[in-house]
Design a protein around this motif. Structure first.
Motif, PDB file in Angstrom:
ATOM      1  N   TRP A   1       0.812  -1.212   0.000  1.00  0.00           N
ATOM      2  CA  TRP A   1       0.000   0.000   0.000  1.00  0.00           C
ATOM      3  C   TRP A   1       0.851   1.270   0.000  1.00  0.00           C
ATOM      4  CZ3 TRP A   1       0.303   3.652   3.837  1.00  0.00           C
ATOM      5  CH2 TRP A   1       0.907   3.265   5.043  1.00  0.00           C
TER       6      TRP A   1
ATOM      7  N   GLN B   1       1.610   1.897  -3.525  1.00  0.00           N
ATOM      8  CA  GLN B   1       0.414   2.359  -4.220  1.00  0.00           C
ATOM      9  C   GLN B   1       0.134   3.833  -3.946  1.00  0.00           C
ATOM     10  OE1 GLN B   1      -1.589   0.791  -6.468  1.00  0.00           O
ATOM     11  NE2 GLN B   1      -0.013  -0.806  -6.449  1.00  0.00           N
ATOM     12  N   VAL B   2       0.233   4.243  -2.687  1.00  0.00           N
ATOM     13  CA  VAL B   2      -0.047   5.636  -2.331  1.00  0.00           C
ATOM     14  C   VAL B   2       0.963   6.575  -2.996  1.00  0.00           C
ATOM     15  CG1 VAL B   2      -0.078   7.295  -0.437  1.00  0.00           C
ATOM     16  CG2 VAL B   2      -1.206   5.080  -0.172  1.00  0.00           C
TER      17      VAL B   2
ATOM     18  N   SER C   1       2.945   6.019  -5.552  1.00  0.00           N
ATOM     19  CA  SER C   1       2.848   5.963  -7.014  1.00  0.00           C
ATOM     20  C   SER C   1       1.672   6.766  -7.532  1.00  0.00           C
ATOM     21  CB  SER C   1       2.736   4.504  -7.482  1.00  0.00           C
ATOM     22  OG  SER C   1       3.903   3.784  -7.175  1.00  0.00           O
ATOM     23  N   ARG C   2       0.552   6.736  -6.805  1.00  0.00           N
ATOM     24  CA  ARG C   2      -0.613   7.507  -7.255  1.00  0.00           C
ATOM     25  C   ARG C   2      -0.352   9.009  -7.110  1.00  0.00           C
ATOM     26  NH1 ARG C   2      -1.115   3.007  -8.181  1.00  0.00           N
ATOM     27  NH2 ARG C   2       0.081   3.928  -9.919  1.00  0.00           N
TER      28      ARG C   2
ATOM     29  N   ASP D   1       1.815   9.916 -10.064  1.00  0.00           N
ATOM     30  CA  ASP D   1       1.013   9.993 -11.287  1.00  0.00           C
ATOM     31  C   ASP D   1       0.180  11.266 -11.315  1.00  0.00           C
ATOM     32  OD1 ASP D   1       2.045   7.558 -12.031  1.00  0.00           O
ATOM     33  OD2 ASP D   1       0.335   6.400 -11.280  1.00  0.00           O
ATOM     34  N   PHE D   2      -0.381  11.630 -10.157  1.00  0.00           N
ATOM     35  CA  PHE D   2      -1.220  12.828 -10.065  1.00  0.00           C
ATOM     36  C   PHE D   2      -0.421  14.085 -10.402  1.00  0.00           C
ATOM     37  CE2 PHE D   2      -2.899  16.334  -7.429  1.00  0.00           C
ATOM     38  CZ  PHE D   2      -4.189  16.410  -7.943  1.00  0.00           C
TER      39      PHE D   2
END
Length: 318
Positions: free
Chosen positions: A145, A148-149, A151-152, A155-156
């Motif tokens: 996780w 994931q956090v 990486s997002r 990306d943002f």
């Protein structure tokens, strides 16, 4: 005598071996750069710019002109404030000429502008590298996780048109302490690109045999990160940070050119180029001098970063 000679050879052997031992990576890259004419020329010009930035107060003291001091005698009011003399007012008193209408010394403003540009670019590079390395390694090392956090978020931020949002953010912020604001905003949009590379390399290194062996031997997370993984990221970090500096110098100049960067009367190369827009036809030197310094600085840093990357790649290939 016959037994003494081998003894001396045996003693000299390790010393000779030490003298011919493979050079460290830093020395190998330094030798490669010194053999490259483009890199040497770039380093020489960068040394000149850095020296000018450091010695800016001394330059003003020697020439007798500060970056914000007006010199009415250097301009011709009958010609709309154009500098007296040829080539933008270049003379023994003003070695790079003067600005139209106010007569401020261009050399002093170039030197102090170099301070602003280099300081903002270096500070943004340090902050970007710190954020990129820490967050990239966290994502690659722990995965799950956390990955994931982070990486997002990357990306943002990478999905934004960075320059437009920098202009919008800086336009809405107060004018005070613009240099700090520039560093924060530039770093905020710059770290995901480095973090993406660090994350990918960390994901690869975590599964390598030497890391698994260290983990099996009971090495702590701190030891794994700082002794096993981080040293193997050194070449990539050197190359990416070297290439980031010219980009940040150009970004600062562009934002100052658009009026949302460094505020007057603080000198800035981008600000000087912006002020010269209305004088292109009658005083091209006003644009040419700061434009040339900006171009050569960015070019020198880009060439130097490219040569360092090539030298590092050659070392890895060998």
């Amino acid at each position: 005598m016959t037994t003494a000679a081998p003894s001396r050879d045996a003693t000299a052997g390790p010393e000779a071996g030490a003298g011919t031992a493979p050079a460290t990576e830093g020395r190998r890259i330094a030798r490669a750069l010194l053999r490259d004419r483009g890199a040497v020329a770039g380093m020489a010009f960068l040394a000149l710019v850095v020296l000018m930035a450091i010695c800016a107060p001394l330059i003003s003291a020697v020439t007798g002109h500060g970056p914000s001091e007006f010199d009415p005698a250097a301009i011709d009011t009958d010609l709309g404030g154009l500098p007296r003399g040829s080539f933008g007012g270049i003379s023994a008193e003003h070695l790079l000429g003067v600005e139209p209408q106010n007569g401020r010394d261009v050399l002093a403003r170039i030197a102090y502008g170099a301070r602003v540009s280099l300081l903002i670019a270096a500070s943004a590079t340090v902050l970007t590298t710190l954020l990129g390395v820490v967050l990239g390694m966290l994502a690659g090392f722990y995965g799950g996780w956390i990955d994931q956090v982070i990486s997002r978020v990357m990306d943002f931020l990478m999905a934004f048109p960075a320059l437009i949002f920098m202009i919008a953010i800086l336009s809405s912020l107060p004018a005070g302490n613009r240099s700090v604001l520039l560093v924060v905003v530039i770093s905020g949009f710059g770290w995901p690109y480095l973090a993406r590379v660090v994350r990918g390399q960390t994901l690869t290194l975590v599964n390598r045999e030497f890391v698994e062996a260290a983990r099996a031997s009971g090495a702590s997370t701190r030891a794994l990160v700082f002794k096993e993984i981080l040293p193997n990221l050194r070449s990539s970090l050197i190359v990416m940070t070297t290439l980031a500096v010219p980009g940040y110098i150009g970004t600062e100049a562009g934002l100052s050119f658009l009026g949302v960067g460094v505020s007057p009367p603080t000198p800035s190369w981008g600000q000087m180029i912006s002020s010269s827009v209305g004088w292109y036809a009658v005083d091209p030197m006003y644009f040419a001098v700061p434009g040339l310094f900006l171009f050569l600085t960015v070019l020198s840093l880009t060439v130097l970063g490219d040569r360092i990357r090539a030298a590092a790649d050659a070392g890895e290939a060998s």
